[in-house]
Design a protein around this motif. Sequence first.
Motif, PDB file in Angstrom:
ATOM      1  N   LEU A   1       0.963  -1.162   0.020  1.00 31.98           N
ATOM      2  CA  LEU A   1      -0.034   0.052  -0.117  1.00 31.98           C
ATOM      3  C   LEU A   1       1.017   1.333   0.096  1.00 31.98           C
ATOM      4  O   LEU A   1       1.548   1.325   0.833  1.00 31.98           O
ATOM      5  CB  LEU A   1      -0.810  -0.056   1.125  1.00 31.98           C
ATOM      6  N   LEU A   2       0.679   2.109  -1.136  1.00 32.21           N
ATOM      7  CA  LEU A   2       1.360   3.506  -1.105  1.00 32.21           C
ATOM      8  C   LEU A   2       0.193   4.334  -0.519  1.00 32.21           C
ATOM      9  O   LEU A   2      -0.843   4.524  -1.080  1.00 32.21           O
ATOM     10  CB  LEU A   2       1.702   3.630  -2.473  1.00 32.21           C
ATOM     11  N   LEU A   3       0.585   5.099   0.562  1.00 32.67           N
ATOM     12  CA  LEU A   3      -0.387   6.188   0.941  1.00 32.67           C
ATOM     13  C   LEU A   3       0.221   7.581   0.669  1.00 32.67           C
ATOM     14  O   LEU A   3       1.223   7.964   1.199  1.00 32.67           O
ATOM     15  CB  LEU A   3      -0.787   6.034   2.574  1.00 32.67           C
ATOM     16  N   ALA A   4      -0.270   8.406  -0.154  1.00 35.57           N
ATOM     17  CA  ALA A   4       0.169   9.515  -0.576  1.00 35.57           C
ATOM     18  C   ALA A   4      -0.533  10.672   0.195  1.00 35.57           C
ATOM     19  O   ALA A   4      -1.652  10.705   0.169  1.00 35.57           O
ATOM     20  CB  ALA A   4       0.054   9.828  -2.087  1.00 35.57           C
ATOM     21  N   LEU A   5       0.308  11.515   0.812  1.00 37.07           N
ATOM     22  CA  LEU A   5      -0.447  12.637   1.775  1.00 37.07           C
ATOM     23  C   LEU A   5      -0.757  13.815   1.008  1.00 37.07           C
ATOM     24  O   LEU A   5       0.234  14.146   0.198  1.00 37.07           O
ATOM     25  CB  LEU A   5       0.315  12.667   2.994  1.00 37.07           C
ATOM     26  N   GLY A   6      -1.804  14.557   1.174  1.00 37.65           N
ATOM     27  CA  GLY A   6      -1.952  15.538   0.534  1.00 37.65           C
ATOM     28  C   GLY A   6      -3.602  16.029   0.961  1.00 37.65           C
ATOM     29  O   GLY A   6      -4.098  15.676   1.780  1.00 37.65           O
ATOM     30  N   ASN A   7      -3.948  17.336   0.262  1.00 40.87           N
ATOM     31  CA  ASN A   7      -5.064  17.793   0.359  1.00 40.87           C
ATOM     32  C   ASN A   7      -5.990  17.910  -0.777  1.00 40.87           C
ATOM     33  O   ASN A   7      -5.328  18.163  -1.889  1.00 40.87           O
ATOM     34  CB  ASN A   7      -5.205  19.344   1.120  1.00 40.87           C
ATOM     35  N   PRO A   8      -7.568  17.652  -0.735  1.00 41.00           N
ATOM     36  CA  PRO A   8      -8.073  17.582  -2.122  1.00 41.00           C
ATOM     37  C   PRO A   8      -8.531  18.783  -2.499  1.00 41.00           C
ATOM     38  O   PRO A   8      -8.684  19.892  -1.303  1.00 41.00           O
ATOM     39  CB  PRO A   8      -9.399  16.789  -1.521  1.00 41.00           C
ATOM     40  N   GLY A   9      -8.855  19.330  -3.576  1.00 38.88           N
ATOM     41  CA  GLY A   9      -9.413  20.441  -4.062  1.00 38.88           C
ATOM     42  C   GLY A   9      -8.447  21.396  -4.974  1.00 38.88           C
ATOM     43  O   GLY A   9      -7.231  21.121  -4.600  1.00 38.88           O
ATOM     44  N   ALA A  10      -8.927  21.971  -5.766  1.00 40.46           N
ATOM     45  CA  ALA A  10      -8.058  22.814  -6.624  1.00 40.46           C
ATOM     46  C   ALA A  10      -7.207  23.817  -5.788  1.00 40.46           C
ATOM     47  O   ALA A  10      -5.911  24.059  -6.286  1.00 40.46           O
ATOM     48  CB  ALA A  10      -8.991  23.469  -7.651  1.00 40.46           C
TER      49      ALA A  10
END
Length: 197
Positions: free
Chosen positions: A3-12
């Motif tokens: 499992l690769l879990l890429a962290l970030g925030n959604p939305g433009a």
Amino acid sequence: MRLLLALGNPGAKYRDTRHNIGWWLADRLALRWGAEPFRPHGATVGATAWTTGSGRPGVEIHKPLTYMNRSGEALAALLAARPAAPRLDPAADILVLVDDVALPAGRFRVRKRGSPGGHNGLASISASLDSDDYGRLRLGVGRPPDDRIDLAAWVLSRMSRAEEEEALGAFPRAAEAVEYWLDHGVEAAMNRFNRPG
């Protein structure tokens, strides 16, 4: 399953910010491996993709839509939705793709464990797993040039063009590091790809 879990925030609003560099690499890996498009995985978890093409069966790439500070909630939901067997071992089977202000743009480091170091996304994952024993690929986004700049504002801002070119220039080797982790494990990836200093 890995499992690769890429962290970030959604939305433009957040798409091109330093905090989302893990998502940038996840997109590159999906393209590199001929993965299916990212698609929703439940109301709580958000967008995920299952990567099965291009010689990379048994690998899932996930981009939680719970926002950075609640990444652990997405991971918990993903793990709860999995069959009971075979049991996933976070130390061997999870690699988190995450931004790191301690590294300049264009640098990355593979780690097999460690404290969150003030990163709220990692803190959320550690709380969810009740452990710091999981792999992470720390992608450099650099420190603010002035101590008076708020760190939260910094990671939620865009890189300069030069910084972005440095960061993206490291992606081919970062992708190789992920593939090496898949094939040989985290220790071997650390030994091969971590630069001194």
